[in-house]
Design a protein around this motif. Structure first.
Motif, PDB file in Angstrom:
ATOM      1  N   ALA A  62     -62.541  25.585   4.843  1.00 30.13           N
ATOM      2  CA  ALA A  62     -62.785  26.919   4.311  1.00 30.13           C
ATOM      3  C   ALA A  62     -61.564  27.429   3.577  1.00 30.13           C
ATOM      4  CB  ALA A  62     -63.147  27.885   5.452  1.00 30.13           C
ATOM      5  N   GLN A  63     -61.790  28.040   2.414  1.00 27.79           N
ATOM      6  CA  GLN A  63     -60.717  28.609   1.627  1.00 27.79           C
ATOM      7  C   GLN A  63     -60.999  30.075   1.407  1.00 27.79           C
ATOM      8  OE1 GLN A  63     -60.560  26.332  -1.956  1.00 27.79           O
ATOM      9  NE2 GLN A  63     -59.976  24.437  -0.940  1.00 27.79           N
ATOM     10  N   GLN A  64     -59.938  30.886   1.385  1.00 24.73           N
ATOM     11  CA  GLN A  64     -60.083  32.306   1.160  1.00 24.73           C
ATOM     12  C   GLN A  64     -60.429  32.538  -0.303  1.00 24.73           C
ATOM     13  OE1 GLN A  64     -59.754  35.009   3.281  1.00 24.73           O
ATOM     14  NE2 GLN A  64     -60.440  36.235   1.556  1.00 24.73           N
ATOM     15  N   GLU A 113     -66.310  41.277   3.181  1.00 19.87           N
ATOM     16  CA  GLU A 113     -66.421  40.454   4.380  1.00 19.87           C
ATOM     17  C   GLU A 113     -66.628  41.342   5.596  1.00 19.87           C
ATOM     18  OE1 GLU A 113     -62.847  38.607   3.285  1.00 19.87           O
ATOM     19  OE2 GLU A 113     -61.563  39.907   4.474  1.00 19.87           O
ATOM     20  N   ARG A 139     -69.742  31.491  -2.627  1.00 16.75           N
ATOM     21  CA  ARG A 139     -70.345  30.809  -1.495  1.00 16.75           C
ATOM     22  C   ARG A 139     -70.119  31.688  -0.273  1.00 16.75           C
ATOM     23  NH1 ARG A 139     -65.909  25.890  -0.664  1.00 16.75           N
ATOM     24  NH2 ARG A 139     -64.284  27.131   0.341  1.00 16.75           N
ATOM     25  N   ASP A 141     -68.215  31.941   3.106  1.00 17.03           N
ATOM     26  CA  ASP A 141     -67.123  31.365   3.891  1.00 17.03           C
ATOM     27  C   ASP A 141     -67.183  31.912   5.306  1.00 17.03           C
ATOM     28  OD1 ASP A 141     -65.598  29.670   2.076  1.00 17.03           O
ATOM     29  OD2 ASP A 141     -65.199  31.501   0.960  1.00 17.03           O
ATOM     30  N   TRP A 142     -67.133  31.006   6.273  1.00 20.72           N
ATOM     31  CA  TRP A 142     -67.075  31.369   7.688  1.00 20.72           C
ATOM     32  C   TRP A 142     -65.624  31.172   8.138  1.00 20.72           C
ATOM     33  CZ3 TRP A 142     -71.867  33.028   9.181  1.00 20.72           C
ATOM     34  CH2 TRP A 142     -72.973  32.547   8.461  1.00 20.72           C
ATOM     35  N   ASN A 143     -65.013  32.222   8.679  1.00 24.53           N
ATOM     36  CA  ASN A 143     -63.602  32.118   9.056  1.00 24.53           C
ATOM     37  C   ASN A 143     -63.384  30.994  10.051  1.00 24.53           C
ATOM     38  OD1 ASN A 143     -60.907  32.486   9.711  1.00 24.53           O
ATOM     39  ND2 ASN A 143     -61.051  34.710   9.787  1.00 24.53           N
ATOM     40  N   THR A 166     -67.603  25.048   7.799  1.00 27.05           N
ATOM     41  CA  THR A 166     -66.843  26.272   7.529  1.00 27.05           C
ATOM     42  C   THR A 166     -67.237  26.997   6.254  1.00 27.05           C
ATOM     43  OG1 THR A 166     -65.115  24.897   6.545  1.00 27.05           O
ATOM     44  CG2 THR A 166     -64.816  25.566   8.846  1.00 27.05           C
ATOM     45  N   TRP A 167     -68.144  26.455   5.467  1.00 22.37           N
ATOM     46  CA  TRP A 167     -68.656  27.192   4.321  1.00 22.37           C
ATOM     47  C   TRP A 167     -70.045  26.707   3.949  1.00 22.37           C
ATOM     48  CZ3 TRP A 167     -69.407  24.167  -0.119  1.00 22.37           C
ATOM     49  CH2 TRP A 167     -68.685  22.972  -0.188  1.00 22.37           C
TER      50      TRP A 167
END
Length: 214
Positions: A62-64, A113, A139, A141-143, A166-167
């Motif tokens: 996952a990327q911010q 978010e 997309r 994103d799940w932390n 994670t995404w």
């Protein structure tokens, strides 16, 4: 006494018979070929189901995504009718920490978010949420991580589901898809996407449970 020679008659040709061994080998070859075709067809069907089930989750990295104010977009034509989020305890008597009200999903505009551990009615929505769990960008994103589920909110199901990632790719998600998410504080949450806009807001129904023993 006169002698008449017999007429010239060609010798009879005995009927030709296919050797028995050759016929048996041909029959065995046909049976083997049929069996192979059946096995390949079964394998193709099984693989199709496997890839279909894992078609939404892709990444473990996952990327911010860049945060932006975003603005509400027109109603998504793919929106489905929201189901009432259950306010009762989860299966097994698990206590509910927070849940959206029936018929009132939370809306996350692009670049915003939410924190699934929040007790607030708006789930702490913002652009830089401490402990945020779901980020809406190009997309989802799940932390921490999430996995596809079905059948409505169930704590027990979330503890057993596999395939966490994670995404999630928004353009491969359909309204009504459900996820089990693991939060930054170690809780399980059920998240249903009521509507999805690839470049706009998403609407969610959410139920978060307290951990076992809490």
């Amino acid at each position: 006494m006169s002698y008449y020679p017999p007429p010239n008659t060609p010798p009879s040709t005995p009927p030709q018979h296919e050797p028995r061994g050759k016929v048996e080998r041909l029959s065995q070859w046909m049976q083997t070929t049929t069996g192979l075709i059946t096995a390949v067809s079964t394998l193709v069907v099984a693989l199709t189901g496997l890839f279909t089930g894992a078609y939404v989750l892709f990444g473990k990295d996952a990327q911010q995504a860049p945060a932006g104010a975003g603005s509400a977009a027109p109603a998504d034509s793919r929106a489905s009718q929201p189901a009432a989020a259950k306010q009762s305890q989860g299966q097994g008597g698990q206590a509910v920490r927070n849940a959206t009200q029936p018929g009132a999903p939370i809306t996350i505009v692009l670049g915003y978010e939410i924190d699934l551990d929040s007790r607030d009615a708006n789930w702490g929505i913002g652009t830089s949420v401490n402990g945020r769990d779901v980020h809406n960008s190009s997309r989802i994103d799940w932390n921490r991580d999430a996995a596809v589920t079905s059948g409505g909110p169930s704590y027990d199901a979330c503890t057993r589901v596999t395939g966490y990632g994670t995404w999630s790719q928004k353009d491969r998600m359909e309204p009504g898809i459900e996820f089990c998410a693991r939060t930054t504080e170690g809780r399980y949450a059920w998240v249903k996407f009521v509507s999805i806009a690839d470049d706009g807001p998403v609407k969610l129904e959410v139920v978060t449970w307290e951990p076992t023993g809490a």
